[in-house]
Design a protein around this motif. Structure first.
Motif, PDB file in Angstrom:
ATOM      1  N   ALA A  60       0.822  -1.209   0.000  1.00  0.00           N
ATOM      2  CA  ALA A  60       0.000   0.000   0.000  1.00  0.00           C
ATOM      3  C   ALA A  60       0.859   1.263   0.000  1.00  0.00           C
ATOM      4  CB  ALA A  60      -0.933   0.003   1.207  1.00  0.00           C
ATOM      5  N   LEU A  61       2.016   1.219   0.654  1.00  0.00           N
ATOM      6  CA  LEU A  61       2.912   2.370   0.619  1.00  0.00           C
ATOM      7  C   LEU A  61       3.725   2.373  -0.669  1.00  0.00           C
ATOM      8  CD1 LEU A  61       4.069   4.883   1.940  1.00  0.00           C
ATOM      9  CD2 LEU A  61       5.732   3.430   3.117  1.00  0.00           C
ATOM     10  N   ALA A  62       4.176   1.193  -1.117  1.00  0.00           N
ATOM     11  CA  ALA A  62       4.991   1.124  -2.332  1.00  0.00           C
ATOM     12  C   ALA A  62       4.250   1.693  -3.539  1.00  0.00           C
ATOM     13  CB  ALA A  62       5.398  -0.327  -2.600  1.00  0.00           C
ATOM     14  N   THR A  63       2.962   1.407  -3.655  1.00  0.00           N
ATOM     15  CA  THR A  63       2.216   1.919  -4.801  1.00  0.00           C
ATOM     16  C   THR A  63       2.048   3.431  -4.728  1.00  0.00           C
ATOM     17  OG1 THR A  63       0.170   1.337  -3.620  1.00  0.00           O
ATOM     18  CG2 THR A  63       0.961  -0.204  -5.275  1.00  0.00           C
ATOM     19  N   ARG A  64       1.861   3.963  -3.527  1.00  0.00           N
ATOM     20  CA  ARG A  64       1.757   5.420  -3.380  1.00  0.00           C
ATOM     21  C   ARG A  64       3.073   6.098  -3.768  1.00  0.00           C
ATOM     22  NH1 ARG A  64      -2.053   3.302  -0.007  1.00  0.00           N
ATOM     23  NH2 ARG A  64      -3.881   4.599   0.452  1.00  0.00           N
ATOM     24  N   LEU A  65       4.183   5.496  -3.397  1.00  0.00           N
ATOM     25  CA  LEU A  65       5.483   6.062  -3.748  1.00  0.00           C
ATOM     26  C   LEU A  65       5.767   5.887  -5.242  1.00  0.00           C
ATOM     27  CD1 LEU A  65       7.487   4.747  -0.668  1.00  0.00           C
ATOM     28  CD2 LEU A  65       6.620   7.077  -1.040  1.00  0.00           C
ATOM     29  N   LYS A  66       5.310   4.778  -5.814  1.00  0.00           N
ATOM     30  CA  LYS A  66       5.509   4.564  -7.256  1.00  0.00           C
ATOM     31  C   LYS A  66       4.790   5.636  -8.060  1.00  0.00           C
ATOM     32  CE  LYS A  66       4.954   1.114 -10.918  1.00  0.00           C
ATOM     33  NZ  LYS A  66       4.177   1.970 -11.835  1.00  0.00           N
ATOM     34  N   ARG A  67       3.648   6.103  -7.571  1.00  0.00           N
ATOM     35  CA  ARG A  67       2.946   7.171  -8.272  1.00  0.00           C
ATOM     36  C   ARG A  67       3.809   8.426  -8.365  1.00  0.00           C
ATOM     37  NH1 ARG A  67      -3.430   7.303  -6.397  1.00  0.00           N
ATOM     38  NH2 ARG A  67      -4.036   5.299  -7.316  1.00  0.00           N
ATOM     39  N   ILE A  68       4.597   8.681  -7.324  1.00  0.00           N
ATOM     40  CA  ILE A  68       5.482   9.852  -7.343  1.00  0.00           C
ATOM     41  C   ILE A  68       6.569   9.659  -8.394  1.00  0.00           C
ATOM     42  CG2 ILE A  68       7.062  11.264  -5.977  1.00  0.00           C
ATOM     43  CD1 ILE A  68       5.533  10.374  -3.486  1.00  0.00           C
ATOM     44  N   THR A  69       7.181   8.467  -8.402  1.00  0.00           N
ATOM     45  CA  THR A  69       8.211   8.175  -9.406  1.00  0.00           C
ATOM     46  C   THR A  69       7.647   8.282 -10.810  1.00  0.00           C
ATOM     47  OG1 THR A  69       9.299   6.660  -7.863  1.00  0.00           O
ATOM     48  CG2 THR A  69       9.895   6.464 -10.170  1.00  0.00           C
ATOM     49  N   ASP A  70       6.470   7.691 -11.020  1.00  0.00           N
ATOM     50  CA  ASP A  70       5.851   7.735 -12.354  1.00  0.00           C
ATOM     51  C   ASP A  70       5.577   9.168 -12.791  1.00  0.00           C
ATOM     52  OD1 ASP A  70       5.931   4.997 -12.383  1.00  0.00           O
ATOM     53  OD2 ASP A  70       3.806   4.709 -11.941  1.00  0.00           O
ATOM     54  N   ALA A  71       5.143  10.004 -11.855  1.00  0.00           N
ATOM     55  CA  ALA A  71       4.863  11.397 -12.197  1.00  0.00           C
ATOM     56  C   ALA A  71       6.138  12.134 -12.581  1.00  0.00           C
ATOM     57  CB  ALA A  71       4.179  12.098 -11.027  1.00  0.00           C
ATOM     58  N   GLU A  72       7.235  11.857 -11.867  1.00  0.00           N
ATOM     59  CA  GLU A  72       8.514  12.491 -12.199  1.00  0.00           C
ATOM     60  C   GLU A  72       8.978  12.075 -13.590  1.00  0.00           C
ATOM     61  OE1 GLU A  72      10.762  14.609 -10.242  1.00  0.00           O
ATOM     62  OE2 GLU A  72       8.748  14.983  -9.462  1.00  0.00           O
ATOM     63  N   VAL A  73       8.884  10.769 -13.891  1.00  0.00           N
ATOM     64  CA  VAL A  73       9.313  10.276 -15.202  1.00  0.00           C
ATOM     65  C   VAL A  73       8.416  10.836 -16.301  1.00  0.00           C
ATOM     66  CG1 VAL A  73       9.631   8.211 -16.626  1.00  0.00           C
ATOM     67  CG2 VAL A  73      10.338   8.194 -14.228  1.00  0.00           C
ATOM     68  N   ALA A  74       7.112  10.889 -16.057  1.00  0.00           N
ATOM     69  CA  ALA A  74       6.181  11.413 -17.064  1.00  0.00           C
ATOM     70  C   ALA A  74       6.472  12.879 -17.361  1.00  0.00           C
ATOM     71  CB  ALA A  74       4.749  11.241 -16.585  1.00  0.00           C
ATOM     72  N   SER A  75       6.742  13.668 -16.315  1.00  0.00           N
ATOM     73  CA  SER A  75       7.045  15.078 -16.516  1.00  0.00           C
ATOM     74  C   SER A  75       8.338  15.257 -17.305  1.00  0.00           C
ATOM     75  CB  SER A  75       7.142  15.783 -15.160  1.00  0.00           C
ATOM     76  OG  SER A  75       7.520  17.134 -15.304  1.00  0.00           O
ATOM     77  N   TYR A  76       9.361  14.481 -16.945  1.00  0.00           N
ATOM     78  CA  TYR A  76      10.649  14.550 -17.657  1.00  0.00           C
ATOM     79  C   TYR A  76      10.475  14.131 -19.112  1.00  0.00           C
ATOM     80  CZ  TYR A  76      15.455  13.366 -18.908  1.00  0.00           C
ATOM     81  OH  TYR A  76      16.671  13.284 -19.534  1.00  0.00           O
ATOM     82  N   THR A  77       9.681  13.085 -19.336  1.00  0.00           N
ATOM     83  CA  THR A  77       9.461  12.594 -20.696  1.00  0.00           C
ATOM     84  C   THR A  77       8.753  13.633 -21.546  1.00  0.00           C
ATOM     85  OG1 THR A  77       9.359  10.300 -19.920  1.00  0.00           O
ATOM     86  CG2 THR A  77       8.379  10.767 -22.067  1.00  0.00           C
ATOM     87  N   ASP A  78       7.727  14.251 -21.008  1.00  0.00           N
ATOM     88  CA  ASP A  78       6.988  15.259 -21.765  1.00  0.00           C
ATOM     89  C   ASP A  78       7.882  16.436 -22.149  1.00  0.00           C
ATOM     90  OD1 ASP A  78       4.679  13.778 -21.636  1.00  0.00           O
ATOM     91  OD2 ASP A  78       3.843  14.872 -19.921  1.00  0.00           O
ATOM     92  N   ARG A  79       8.823  16.794 -21.266  1.00  0.00           N
ATOM     93  CA  ARG A  79       9.672  17.965 -21.515  1.00  0.00           C
ATOM     94  C   ARG A  79      10.841  17.661 -22.441  1.00  0.00           C
ATOM     95  NH1 ARG A  79       9.688  18.194 -15.902  1.00  0.00           N
ATOM     96  NH2 ARG A  79      11.941  17.789 -15.973  1.00  0.00           N
ATOM     97  N   ASN A  80      11.388  16.431 -22.350  1.00  0.00           N
ATOM     98  CA  ASN A  80      12.701  16.200 -22.959  1.00  0.00           C
ATOM     99  C   ASN A  80      12.782  15.031 -23.936  1.00  0.00           C
ATOM    100  OD1 ASN A  80      14.256  18.179 -21.186  1.00  0.00           O
ATOM    101  ND2 ASN A  80      13.384  16.825 -19.628  1.00  0.00           N
ATOM    102  N   LEU A  81      11.782  14.173 -23.989  1.00  0.00           N
ATOM    103  CA  LEU A  81      11.897  12.952 -24.784  1.00  0.00           C
ATOM    104  C   LEU A  81      10.741  12.875 -25.791  1.00  0.00           C
ATOM    105  CD1 LEU A  81      12.778  10.507 -21.849  1.00  0.00           C
ATOM    106  CD2 LEU A  81      14.329  11.891 -23.234  1.00  0.00           C
TER     107      LEU A  81
END
Length: 212
Positions: A60-81
């Motif tokens: 339950a905590l791992a999935t909440r933290l994964k959402r943060i990682t996914d959001a960081e990667v998605a933001s980086y991808t939209d800007r740079n990839l």
């Protein structure tokens, strides 16, 4: 460290802490396969949930933290990839017409099997996972990429992976400051239930057998 990311980690821990009192040992489905999200997770290790903690509680905590990682990667991808961003957009467009039962789940249920383990000799007539696969096969395949686009995509996937690893490192550091809070939640809500479960099991083992 990025204060915004620290704040999101703190919010994830608080959200998990509000959920844990609702957890019951009987709510957890038995697993026969390791959870790919939780097994060896550095985030759970920094949170102190990598050993001797019921899987559902850590998940339950791992999935909440994964959402943060996914959001960081998605933001980086939209800007740079751009190539990877375009491919992901195409994939999302195709997925909108497919059956996706895993969408919209609460964090504590994300990444878990969609169907229970089958009983030996009693197969399911259908499974949720099977319906989702069949629906995905009905969606037309995208046009093939050129060799140049494939090379660019491989490079951008590597960069996105590096971004995810960096985000995981920052989240792990932020978790170090929440270990006492997490231990307090475990001590108050989880450990008493685990001890009660062990006590019930011990009483069953000590119960004398019925005479024939």
């Amino acid at each position: 460290m990025d204060r915004t990311l620290e704040d999101r980690v703190a919010a994830a821990v608080r959200s998990w802490g509000r959920w844990v009192p609702r957890w019951q040992p009987g709510d957890s489905r038995a697993r026969t396969r390791p959870c790919r999200l939780c097994l060896g997770s550095p985030l759970l290790r920094h949170a102190g949930l990598d050993a001797d903690v019921p899987h559902a509680v850590g998940h339950a905590l791992a999935t909440r933290l994964k959402r943060i990682t996914d959001a960081e990667v998605a933001s980086y991808t939209d800007r740079n990839l751009p190539t990877l961003s375009a491919e992901l957009s195409h994939a999302e467009d195709r997925a909108r017409v497919a059956y996706r039962p895993q969408e919209g789940l609460d964090p504590e249920f994300e990444g878990l099997p969609l169907d229970p383990e089958p009983e030996p000799g009693a197969p399911f007539l259908f499974t949720i996972e099977g319906l989702a696969r069949q629906s995905a096969r009905d969606v037309p395949a995208p046009p093939p990429l050129s060799e140049e686009a494939k090379a660019a995509l491989r490079t951008e996937i590597r960069l996105a992976d590096e971004c995810g690893q960096h985000a995981t490192t920052l989240i792990s550091r932020a978790l170090d400051g929440h270990q006492q809070e997490i231990r307090g939640v475990l001590a108050r809500y989880v450990e008493p239930q685990v001890q009660a479960l062990l006590a019930d099991l011990q009483r069953e083992l000590d119960f004398p057998p019925l005479s024939g």
